[in-house]
Write an enzyme that holds these catalytic residues in place. Structure first.
Site, short mmCIF file in Angstrom:
data_model
loop_
_atom_site.label_atom_id
_atom_site.label_comp_id
_atom_site.label_asym_id
_atom_site.label_seq_id
_atom_site.Cartn_x
_atom_site.Cartn_y
_atom_site.Cartn_z
N ASN A 117 61.80 -11.41 61.18
CA ASN A 117 62.78 -12.26 61.20
C ASN A 117 62.78 -13.18 59.90
OD1 ASN A 117 64.82 -14.24 61.20
ND2 ASN A 117 64.59 -14.73 63.46
N HIS B 57 71.92 -9.76 61.55
CA HIS B 57 70.54 -10.47 61.39
C HIS B 57 69.55 -10.20 62.11
CE1 HIS B 57 67.86 -13.68 61.01
NE2 HIS B 57 68.04 -14.37 62.33
N CYS C 174 69.12 -19.23 60.01
CA CYS C 174 69.34 -17.83 60.08
C CYS C 174 70.70 -17.46 59.82
CB CYS C 174 68.87 -17.22 61.50
SG CYS C 174 67.17 -17.40 61.74
O1 UT7 Z 1 66.57 -15.94 64.15
C1 UT7 Z 1 67.16 -17.00 65.05
C2 UT7 Z 1 67.49 -16.61 66.44
N1 UT7 Z 1 65.99 -16.40 67.05
C3 UT7 Z 1 66.13 -15.34 68.07
O2 UT7 Z 1 67.06 -14.71 68.23
C4 UT7 Z 1 64.97 -15.19 68.97
C5 UT7 Z 1 65.57 -14.94 70.42
N2 UT7 Z 1 64.46 -14.89 71.28
C6 UT7 Z 1 63.47 -13.70 71.49
O3 UT7 Z 1 63.57 -12.76 70.49
C7 UT7 Z 1 62.63 -13.44 72.66
O4 UT7 Z 1 63.02 -14.57 73.47
C8 UT7 Z 1 61.25 -13.73 72.07
C9 UT7 Z 1 60.62 -12.57 71.22
C10 UT7 Z 1 60.81 -14.84 71.40
C11 UT7 Z 1 60.36 -13.77 73.39
O5 UT7 Z 1 60.39 -12.56 74.26
P1 UT7 Z 1 60.67 -12.74 75.79
O6 UT7 Z 1 60.80 -11.72 76.45
O7 UT7 Z 1 61.79 -13.84 75.88
O8 UT7 Z 1 59.23 -13.43 76.26
P2 UT7 Z 1 58.80 -14.89 77.04
O9 UT7 Z 1 59.22 -16.02 76.09
O10 UT7 Z 1 59.58 -15.07 78.26
O11 UT7 Z 1 57.26 -14.70 77.25
C12 UT7 Z 1 56.80 -13.83 78.41
C13 UT7 Z 1 55.36 -13.60 78.22
C14 UT7 Z 1 54.75 -15.33 78.43
O12 UT7 Z 1 53.64 -14.91 79.21
P3 UT7 Z 1 53.65 -15.23 80.82
O13 UT7 Z 1 54.43 -16.69 80.88
O14 UT7 Z 1 54.83 -14.21 81.55
O15 UT7 Z 1 52.40 -15.25 81.45
C15 UT7 Z 1 54.46 -15.71 77.04
O16 UT7 Z 1 53.41 -16.53 77.22
O17 UT7 Z 1 54.60 -13.33 77.08
C16 UT7 Z 1 53.78 -14.23 76.63
N3 UT7 Z 1 53.82 -14.55 75.13
C17 UT7 Z 1 53.00 -13.60 74.33
N4 UT7 Z 1 52.05 -12.73 74.77
C18 UT7 Z 1 51.47 -12.01 73.65
C19 UT7 Z 1 54.76 -15.12 74.15
N5 UT7 Z 1 54.41 -14.74 72.86
C20 UT7 Z 1 53.34 -13.87 72.96
C21 UT7 Z 1 52.83 -13.26 71.94
N6 UT7 Z 1 51.65 -12.29 72.22
N7 UT7 Z 1 52.77 -13.19 70.55
#
Ligand code: UT7
Length: 322
Positions: free
Chosen positions: A279, A249, A114
């Site tokens: 992204n 980014h 990225c």
């Molecule tokens: O470009 C390179 C750099 N990359 C980044 O900068 C990405 C950085 N990270 C992020 O943007 C975020 O961490 C994410 C968008 C990837 C995830 O957001 P989050 O607020 O950290 O969510 P999480 O991973 O803690 O997941 C929360 C919940 C989980 O369920 P439980 O365990 O709380 O029941 C996941 O299973 O959301 C669930 N979940 C989803 N639900 C619906 C994860 N993906 C999805 C989805 N739809 N697509």
């Protein structure tokens, strides 16, 4: 006289097919609401069979050359940032060179995921300032849809395909007030298992799929991006108040907000395209830059700062007067 790299033109290209969150929710266990709230993404573009990193890059490059009022034969350097090359080798940059009809120039790819575009523009700027190049096409182009695990809802909803290009030209002036004024790159390979692809020619012999520990990446992103933005501002002897536009980014709207808050930057100075493109890895910064130039937000004389962070980790920033 001071020799600097100035931006003569910008361009971008997107696949024909756009895919909304609602469409994605029909094939993946997710919802429009979750994706919007957690990331700010509403839409992304997905390449069809005939659209590749190389074809998107070529279209973006042509638009940048046209805006600059140049001919392809004027270009003496092409650097293409990508983590999704058309083939393992040759470099996709050489395919772009051939498609543009340039007989002889320096062409190579850089891989910094990225932050690849920040790496590419910093290398191009160094080559221009030392006299090794005069007119450089710096391109970020990706087809991440091809390396997504469509069974992993935690990653497949976050990415899209696209390309962006910036055409840099050498300019000598008394005060050197225009062009790239400061840039800084970093890498910390200790974190290379937080965001990676589980394949490659030398390990599994397969292309592999993207894997990410999102929350940990998020945490590092805000700290690293705020840090490197401060560094380039210091190098240029400026503060956040001097900046007209931040072109970040486009990974997640929450990362953009948190980084801006940390630096005390007003959110209306931030170019945001993550809602429309998701992204697009190395393409996201030049794609957003081109959009803001073409819709009139970024104007000649503006101070613009770009930043990105990605797998490795790698991160960097670049400050210029447009
Ligand atoms: O470009 C390179 C750099 N990359 C980044 O900068 C990405 C950085 N990270 C992020 O943007 C975020 O961490 C994410 C968008 C990837 C995830 O957001 P989050 O607020 O950290 O969510 P999480 O991973 O803690 O997941 C929360 C919940 C989980 O369920 P439980 O365990 O709380 O029941 C996941 O299973 O959301 C669930 N979940 C989803 N639900 C619906 C994860 N993906 C999805 C989805 N739809 N697509």
């Amino acid at each position: 006289m001071i020799r600097r790299s100035i931006v003569l033109g910008t361009g971008s290209a997107l696949p024909a097919r756009s895919v909304s969150n609602a469409e994605l929710a029909q094939r993946v266990d997710t919802s429009d609401e979750w994706i919007r709230e957690r990331t700010g993404i509403q839409n992304r573009y997905i390449a069809d069979e005939g659209e590749t990193t190389g074809t998107l890059a070529t279209d973006a490059a042509k638009a940048a050359i046209e805006m600059a009022g140049l001919q392809p034969s004027d270009i003496d350097l092409i650097i293409l940032a990508t983590a999704t090359p058309d083939q393992t080798f040759p470099a996709t940059a050489t395919k772009v060179q051939a498609a543009l009809g340039i007989d002889d120039c320096v062409s190579f790819d850089v891989a910094a995921v990225c932050s690849g575009f920040l790496y590419a523009i910093t290398v191009a700027d160094s080559m221009i300032r030392t006299g090794a190049a005069n007119k450089a096409l710096v391109i970020g182009s990706e087809t991440f849809s091809r390396i997504l695990d469509w069974e992993d809802r935690g990653t497949c909803v976050l990415f899209g395909d696209g390309a962006g290009a910036i055409l840099l030209s050498a300019e000598e002036s008394e005060d050197g007030s225009r062009g790239i004024l400061a840039s800084k790159l970093h890498a910390d390979g200790r974190h290379n298992q937080l965001l990676y692809v589980d394949g490659g020619p030398s390990t599994t012999g397969t292309v592999g799929k993207l894997r990410m520990r999102g929350q940990e990446v998020f945490r590092h992103a805000v700290t690293n991006l705020a840090g490197v933005l401060r560094e380039v501002l210091d190098m240029a002897g400026m503060t956040g108040d001097d900046v007209d536009w931040v072109v970040p980014h486009q990974a997640n709207a929450r990362i953009l907000d948190a980084t801006a808050r940390k630096l005390g930057l007003s959110s209306d100075k931030i170019v945001i395209t993550v809602d429309q493109h998701a992204n697009t890895s190395a393409a996201s910064v030049p794609l957003a830059f081109d959009q803001a130039v073409r819709d009139g937000r970024i104007e000649r004389g503006n101070i613009v700062v770009m930043e990105a962070m990605g797998g490795g980790f790698t991160w960097g920033a670049c400050l210029l007067r447009f």
